[in-house]
Structures are given as structure tokens and as C-alpha cells.
Design an enzyme around this catalytic site. Structure first.
Site, PDB file in Angstrom:
ATOM      1  N   HIS A 210       0.849  -1.192   0.000  1.00 45.49           N
ATOM      2  CA  HIS A 210       0.000   0.000   0.000  1.00 45.49           C
ATOM      3  C   HIS A 210       0.879   1.234   0.000  1.00 45.49           C
ATOM      4  O   HIS A 210       2.098   1.157   0.185  1.00 45.49           O
ATOM      5  CB  HIS A 210      -0.888   0.025   1.252  1.00 45.49           C
ATOM      6  N   ASP A 212       0.866   5.279   1.832  1.00 42.61           N
ATOM      7  CA  ASP A 212       0.249   6.013   2.936  1.00 42.61           C
ATOM      8  C   ASP A 212      -0.380   7.291   2.385  1.00 42.61           C
ATOM      9  O   ASP A 212       0.263   8.013   1.613  1.00 42.61           O
ATOM     10  CB  ASP A 212       1.283   6.363   3.999  1.00 42.61           C
ATOM     11  N   HIS A 267       4.748  -0.010  -0.085  1.00 38.24           N
ATOM     12  CA  HIS A 267       5.516  -0.820   0.839  1.00 38.24           C
ATOM     13  C   HIS A 267       4.640  -1.912   1.444  1.00 38.24           C
ATOM     14  O   HIS A 267       3.415  -1.862   1.359  1.00 38.24           O
ATOM     15  CB  HIS A 267       6.145   0.053   1.933  1.00 38.24           C
ATOM     16  N   ARG A 277       7.988  -8.812  15.354  1.00 37.51           N
ATOM     17  CA  ARG A 277       8.388  -7.481  14.913  1.00 37.51           C
ATOM     18  C   ARG A 277       7.442  -6.458  15.522  1.00 37.51           C
ATOM     19  O   ARG A 277       6.227  -6.604  15.446  1.00 37.51           O
ATOM     20  CB  ARG A 277       8.346  -7.366  13.384  1.00 37.51           C
TER      21      ARG A 277
END
Length: 339
Positions: A210, A212, A267, A277
């Protein structure tokens, strides 16, 4: 190790996968631009990074390491809670705790998260229940947001200087405005060792590809890999983690304001099979009433075609929330060529 919550294992078949990296060269590492904010040439280097990648690493950023590590510690404590306790902070609508579901249009990922507005006075922010020492948690969140916002504004002011646009705070003022529609997200991507056999040589998508929609995003994670960005030729570049530095994404709004000079970087995050993570993202957004359009001062300097129609951040935000994660949201606002 962070405990893997049972609800994340349910409905595993709905979460997307992708093929492991192969020797064919489809994923690269090692060419991420690094910007030292103390470098006298930082302005020029940031402009180049925004044009080529829409993404860069920031060092000498001025954010205290203690501010980073304390918040990460509290985030890990939260995500290690039982599912019943974590659910007290949800459901995300859109703020609060959520797991697997990303937005309201069917996107899912191997992720659980906390999403907050950066305005602590808003009513829905006060209604989010954080188990444990909530006063400490909120104090650390606000301290972190203030520090990272200042760094983001410094980056935007260097961009303005690099583009030779006036005033210097033309871009950063949107983030500093008391009505700035910015938000902050804590993401946790649990490990999945018991699912390795089921994956049959594929990676689990933690957060699908996607862009941002905001002006910029400032990302920091622990020392676990997973973040990848898409290059101009649509190959994926793996971003080596660095828990002491920040990564800055160009958002859709900045792509429009630069009239396409800058790339809003696509990304994604791949989950790690053995290590969790934890990432912390500040999304720097303008006030809802802010008009987003190619900067007139840039258009005056060069005789070029304007690529985007003007829109308010509120209009774009509403439009973006109706789309799927990987959709090209800006296509609805592109000027059409007249024959």
C-alpha cells in the site's frame, strides 16, 4: 519471545502469502538512502531520495534513545497480555486495538495493532482502555509523538528549502497545526513457527502492499526484518532494520503537492517465522480542511502540466477509506488529458 495469541491463528487461510525470495534477483538490499540531518547537504539528498525512492533512512535525528526504548518496552508488555486483556482496548473503530483486520474493506494481515489519534483531547482517545499503568503508557506515547513530529517537521522544512519554496514552514505547518489530522500506530507481527510447514515455502504477509495517504510517515521498528519497499521497476527492496534510526515514507499528499516529483512509496511487511516485529509509525497528516494541490510556487517556476485536481484532506481521506489496501487511491484525483 512475544506470546502468539490464539485468535491470530484462527482463519489463517484468509491471510495472504507470497513466494520466498529467490536467487533470481527479484528482491534487493543495500541501497536505501541514508540522510544525516546534520549534513549541510541534507536538503539536496532528501530531495533526491524523495524523487528516486520516496523513502529514506534518517540518522542524527535528535529523538532520545530512551524515549524510543521506553515506549517499545510498554508496547511489548501490552502485546504480551492475554487476548481478553488486549481486547479491552478495542475494537478499533478506527482507533484502539485491532488484530488481523486492516480497515473495513476486507483486508487482513498477520498483525495486531494499537491505533491512536495524535490529539489526546479527542473523546474517542480517552475511551481507549490500556490495561496496567495507563498513565505511564499515555505519557510515553505523547512524549514519543512530540519528538518524532519535531523530527518530521525538520525533514519537511529541509524539503521546502531543497525545493526553494517559501515560507520554510509551508509543509511542516500542517503537522504542527493544532487541528492536524495525524495518527500514531503500534504494530505487532507475531512469529508463526507452528505454521511453517503449512506455508510450503511461502512468506506470510504481515501488512499488504500500500501507500500512505498522509504527507509523510515516520517509521521505527525493533531489530526484526520484514519491511519492503517497491522500486520504480516494481521489484521489492528489503529494508534492513535499525532500531536506533528512523525511516521516512513520502505519502500520497506530498506526491500531489510536489506534482509527482516525489514518489509515494508502495511498501509492505512480511511476517518473520521466528521473531516478533514491533514497529511504531507516526503518520503526519494535515488538518481536515487543508487543500491539497500541486504547490503553485513550483508550477510558476516551470512550465509543466498540473497532474492532480485540488481536493481537501477530508475528501481524500473519505475516498481512501472506501478503497482496498493496495488500490491506487490517487487515480481518482488525477487530471485527465484533454484531446
Amino acid at each position: 519471545m512475544v506470546v502468539l495469541s490464539q485468535p491470530l491463528v484462527e482463519n489463517f487461510s484468509h491471510i495472504r502469502t507470497c513466494k520466498h525470495n529467490t536467487s533470481s534477483g527479484h528482491v534487493y538490499t543495500g541501497i536505501i538512502p541514508v540522510i544525516d540531518l546534520l549534513d549541510p547537504e541534507a536538503n539536496t539528498l532528501i530531495i533526491k531520495a524523495c524523487q528516486e525512492f520516496g523513502f529514506f533512512k534518517v540518522v542524527n535525528h535528535g529523538v532520545p534513545i530512551e524515549t524510543i526504548t521506553k515506549l517499545e518496552s510498554e508496547a511489548v508488555k501490552f502485546f504480551n497480555l492475554s487476548q481478553i486483556e488486549k481486547d479491552k482496548a478495542g475494537p478499533a473503530n478506527p482507533f484502539g486495538y485491532g488484530s488481523k483486520r486492516i480497515g473495513s474493506n476486507g483486508d487482513v494481515g498477520w498483525v495486531e495493532y494499537l491505533l491512536f489519534t495524535t490529539n489526546p483531547e479527542l473523546a474517542h482517545q480517552k475511551s481507549i482502555t490500556i490495561p496496567g499503568n495507563s498513565l505511564l503508557f499515555w505519557a510515553l506515547v505523547n512524549e514519543y509523538i512530540n519528538a518524532v513530529r519535531n523530527m518530521g517537521c525538520m525533514v519537511l522544512e529541509k524539503i521546502a528549502e531543497g525545493l526553494r519554496v517559501e515560507p520554510k514552514n509551508l509543509l511542516s505547518r500542517m503537522l504542527r497545526d493544532e487541528k492536524s489530522d495525524s495518527c500514531f500506530r503500534l504494530n505487532h507481527y507475531p512469529p508463526y513457527p507452528e505454521l511453517l510447514q503449512a506455508l510450503s515455502g511461502r512468506n506470510l504477509i504481515g501488512f499488504g502492499e500500500h501507500t500512505d495517504p498522509q504527507v509523510i510517515s515516520v517509521v521505527r521498528s525493533n531489530n526484526t526484518s520484514g519491511l519492503q519497499i517497491s522500486l520504480k521497476d516494481e521489484t521489492w527492496l528489503s529494508v534492513p532494520p535499525d532500531p536506533f534510526s528512523f525511516f521516512t515514507n513520502v505519502g500520497d499528499s506530498l506526491q500531489v503537492m510536489s506534482n509527482g516529483r516525489f514518489r509515494s512509496v508502495r511498501h509492505r511487511v512480511l511476517a518473520n517465522s521466528l521473531k516478533s516485529r514491533v514497529s511504531m509509525i507516526y503518520f503526519g497528516g494535515p488538518p481536515l480542511s487543508e487543500k491539497i494541490a500541486p504547490l503553485s510556487c513550483l508550477m510558476e517556476e516551470q512550465d509543466e502540466r498540473i497532474l492532480y485536481n485540488e481536493f481537501t484532506w477530508s475528501e481524500y481521506k473519505k475516498s481512501a477509506y472506501k478503497t482496498r489496501l493496495g488500490d491506487n487511491r490517487l487515480s481518482l484525483f488525477e487530471k485527465k488529458n484533454k484531446s
